[in-house]
Write an enzyme that holds these catalytic residues in place. Structure first.
Site, PDB file in Angstrom:
ATOM      1  N   SER A  47       7.018 -27.314  15.510  1.00 38.21           N
ATOM      2  CA  SER A  47       7.523 -26.331  14.548  1.00 38.21           C
ATOM      3  C   SER A  47       7.072 -24.917  14.891  1.00 38.21           C
ATOM      4  CB  SER A  47       7.038 -26.683  13.133  1.00 38.21           C
ATOM      5  OG  SER A  47       7.624 -27.879  12.677  1.00 38.21           O
ATOM      6  N   GLY A 223      10.434 -29.569  11.761  1.00 35.11           N
ATOM      7  CA  GLY A 223      10.988 -28.916  12.936  1.00 35.11           C
ATOM      8  C   GLY A 223      10.978 -27.411  12.771  1.00 35.11           C
ATOM      9  N   GLY A 225      12.432 -23.278  13.050  1.00 35.50           N
ATOM     10  CA  GLY A 225      13.601 -22.408  12.940  1.00 35.50           C
ATOM     11  C   GLY A 225      14.358 -22.476  11.631  1.00 35.50           C
ATOM     12  N   GLN A 254      14.747 -29.235   3.877  1.00 37.18           N
ATOM     13  CA  GLN A 254      15.758 -28.179   3.802  1.00 37.18           C
ATOM     14  C   GLN A 254      17.137 -28.700   4.201  1.00 37.18           C
ATOM     15  OE1 GLN A 254      14.080 -25.235   6.409  1.00 37.18           O
ATOM     16  NE2 GLN A 254      12.150 -25.184   5.279  1.00 37.18           N
ATOM     17  N   ASN A 292       3.814 -25.414   6.801  1.00 38.07           N
ATOM     18  CA  ASN A 292       4.130 -24.634   7.989  1.00 38.07           C
ATOM     19  C   ASN A 292       5.636 -24.375   8.020  1.00 38.07           C
ATOM     20  OD1 ASN A 292       3.626 -23.326  10.465  1.00 38.07           O
ATOM     21  ND2 ASN A 292       4.130 -25.176  11.623  1.00 38.07           N
ATOM     22  N   PHE A 295      11.234 -20.905   6.014  1.00 33.72           N
ATOM     23  CA  PHE A 295      12.423 -20.970   5.167  1.00 33.72           C
ATOM     24  C   PHE A 295      12.148 -21.876   3.975  1.00 33.72           C
ATOM     25  CE2 PHE A 295      13.923 -19.554   9.206  1.00 33.72           C
ATOM     26  CZ  PHE A 295      15.003 -18.734   8.943  1.00 33.72           C
ATOM     27  N   GLU A 337       1.562 -35.839   5.881  1.00 37.60           N
ATOM     28  CA  GLU A 337       0.683 -36.472   6.868  1.00 37.60           C
ATOM     29  C   GLU A 337      -0.510 -35.585   7.210  1.00 37.60           C
ATOM     30  OE1 GLU A 337       2.733 -33.524   9.212  1.00 37.60           O
ATOM     31  OE2 GLU A 337       3.422 -34.879   7.642  1.00 37.60           O
TER      32      GLU A 337
END
EC number: 6.3.5.5
Length: 368
Positions: A47, A223, A225, A254, A292, A295, A337
Site C-alpha cells: 500500500s 492496496g 492508490g 472502498q 494506512n 482515501f 491484522e
C-alpha cells in the site's frame, strides 16, 4: 562520514538532513505515520508503493529488522524520513540494522530533519509531492520545484503490486479466495492461523473464475492508490455479492462501497499509523487500530446502496466500517491484522469465519 541530502516539498519548503540507505534520489507523495514502531512493515507494505513516509516518533531503527516482520517479499516504500536513525539496534530478533537493510534494497532515507515541523506542514496543508535528492549532491530548488510540478503519479499501482498468477496457501478449513490488490502477508497469516484453505488471485480475475473454485468466502485485500483507478473491481464485486460471504479490508472496503453505488474522496492527509481509535457502533466498544489510507468512503453517498455504517473514526468521523443489509458482506477501512499495531480488531477474522459457517448452514438447509 555522512552525506547531506535534501527533502524539498512542492510548496518550496526545504529540509536539509543526512543521507542513509540508498544514495539515489526520488519523487513521491509525502505522508506521515504516527506509529512508534512498524518501520519494517511500512517498507514492505504494498500500500506504500512510491511514498515518502515521515515517521513522527523521533528514534527509528532501535530494534533493527528481522526475518519475520515483512509484509511482502518485495520492498515498496519510496523513501523514509526520520528525526534520528539508530545505528546500533538492540533486540533479540534483530538480524540487521535499518540503514544497511535499506541500502541493500535500494531504498533511500533522510535523517536529522525536523520531523515535527514537517508533520505540521502536511497536517495543515495536506499531503503533497516531495523530492528526496541524491546523497551528497547540491540541489537547485527552482529546478526541483519544476520537476515536482511536472510529476504525475502512476494510476496503475494495484496492477504493479498484485500477484501475476494465482497461488495457494493450503489448509483444511474454510476455503477463502483473496483478491490481491496489494495484500499484506499479515492477512494471509490470520487466515492460515484459522486453518483456512486460501487461494490468492490477481486483482483482475473474473468473478466466474473465482466462483468456479467454490470458495466459502472471498476477501478483498488492502492496496495502494485511488480506488477509482481499480476499474475491474466493481464488476467483480457485483458478480459475487449474494453468492458468497465477502470481507473487505482497507482498499477492499472502498471498492465494496463503490461496487454498491457509493463514492470515495481523497483525505487531506490520510490515516497512517497504529494508534487510531475507532468505535464499533454495534457494540459501543472503542478499538485502537492500525491504519494506512489516503482515501475514504463518503458517508453522504451511502443512501440507496444497501450499505450501513458499522464503524466510525473517533478523531474525524470517517467511515471505518460497512455491512450490507441484504447480502453477507462487510468491510473495514482499518487493518484488523495489525502488522504492526494493536490487535483489538483481530476478532473480525473470526467474524468472517462465522459468517461463512452461517452461510454454509443456510445453503445446506435449502438443499435439504
Amino acid at each position: 562520514m555522512t552525506e547531506k541530502r535534501y527533502l524539498i516539498l512542492e510548496d518550496g519548503t526545504v529540509f536539509e538532513g543526512e543521507a542513509f540507505g540508498a544514495g539515489r534520489g526520488m519523487v513521491g507523495e509525502v505522508v506521515f505515520s504516527t506509529g512508534m514502531s512498524g518501520y519494517q512493515e511500512a517498507l514492505t507494505n504494498p500500500s506504500n508503493i512510491g511514498a515518502i513516509t515521515v515517521m513522527t516518533y523521533p528514534m527509528i531503527g532501535n530494534y533493527g529488522v528481522n526475518r519475520d516482520d515483512s509484509e511482502s517479499v518485495d520492498f515498496h516504500l519510496g523513501a523514509l524520513a526520520v528525526r534520528e536513525i539508530t545505528g546500533q539496534p538492540s533486540n533479540f530478533r534483530c538480524d540487521q540494522d535499518l540503514a544497511s537493510y535499506m541500502k541493500d534494497r535500494n531504498i533511500p532515507g533522510i535523517a536529522e530533519i525536523d520531523t515535527r515541523k514537517l508533520t505540521r506542514i502536511i497536517r495543515d496543508k495536506g499531503t503533497m509531492k516531495g523530492m528526496l535528492t541524491e546523497a551528497g549532491k547540491d540541489v537547485d530548488v527552482e529546478t526541483a520545484l519544476t520537476v515536482l510540478a511536472a510529476s504525475d503519479f502512476t494510476t496503475n499501482q494495484v496492477e504493479s503490486v498484485s500477484t501475476k498468477r494465482p497461488y495457494p496457501s493450503p489448509g483444511r478449513g474454510k476455503r477463502v479466495a483473496i483478491l490481491d490488490y496489494g495484500m499484506k502477508h499479515g492477512i494471509l497469516r490470520e487466515l492460515n492461523n484459522r486453518g483456512c484453505d486460501v487461494l490468492v488471485v490477481p486483482h483482475d480475475t473474473k468473478a466466474e473464475d473465482v466462483l468456479a473454485w467454490h470458495p466459502d468466502g472471498i476477501l478483498l485485500s488492502n492496496g495502494p492508490g485511488n480506488p477509482q483507478d481499480v476499474e475491474a473491481a466493481p464488476e467483480f464485486i457485483r458478480g459475487i455479492l449474494g453468492k458468497v460471504p465477502v470481507f473487505g479490508i482497507n482498499l477492499g472496503h472502498q471498492l465494496l462501497a463503490i461496487a454498491c453505488g457509493a463514492t470515495t474522496y481523497k483525505m487531506k492527509f490520510g490515516h497512517h499509523g497504529g494508534n487510531h481509535p475507532v468505535k464499533d457502533l454495534s457494540t459501543g466498544r472503542t478499538e485502537i487500530t492500525a491504519q494506512n489510507h489516503q482515501f475514504a468512503v463518503n458517508a453522504d453517498s451511502l443512501e440507496g446502496t444497501g450499505l450501513e455504517v458499522t464503524h466510525t473514526a473517533l478523531n474525524d468521523g470517517t467511515v471505518e466500517g460497512l455491512k450490507h443489509r441484504e447480502h453477507p458482506a462487510f468491510s473495514v477501512q482499518f487493518d484488523p491484522e495489525a502488522s504492526p499495531g494493536p490487535e483489538d480488531s483481530n476478532h473480525l477474522f473470526d467474524r468472517f469465519i462465522d459468517l461463512m459457517e452461517r452461510q454454509n448452514g443456510k445453503e445446506q438447509h435449502i438443499n435439504a
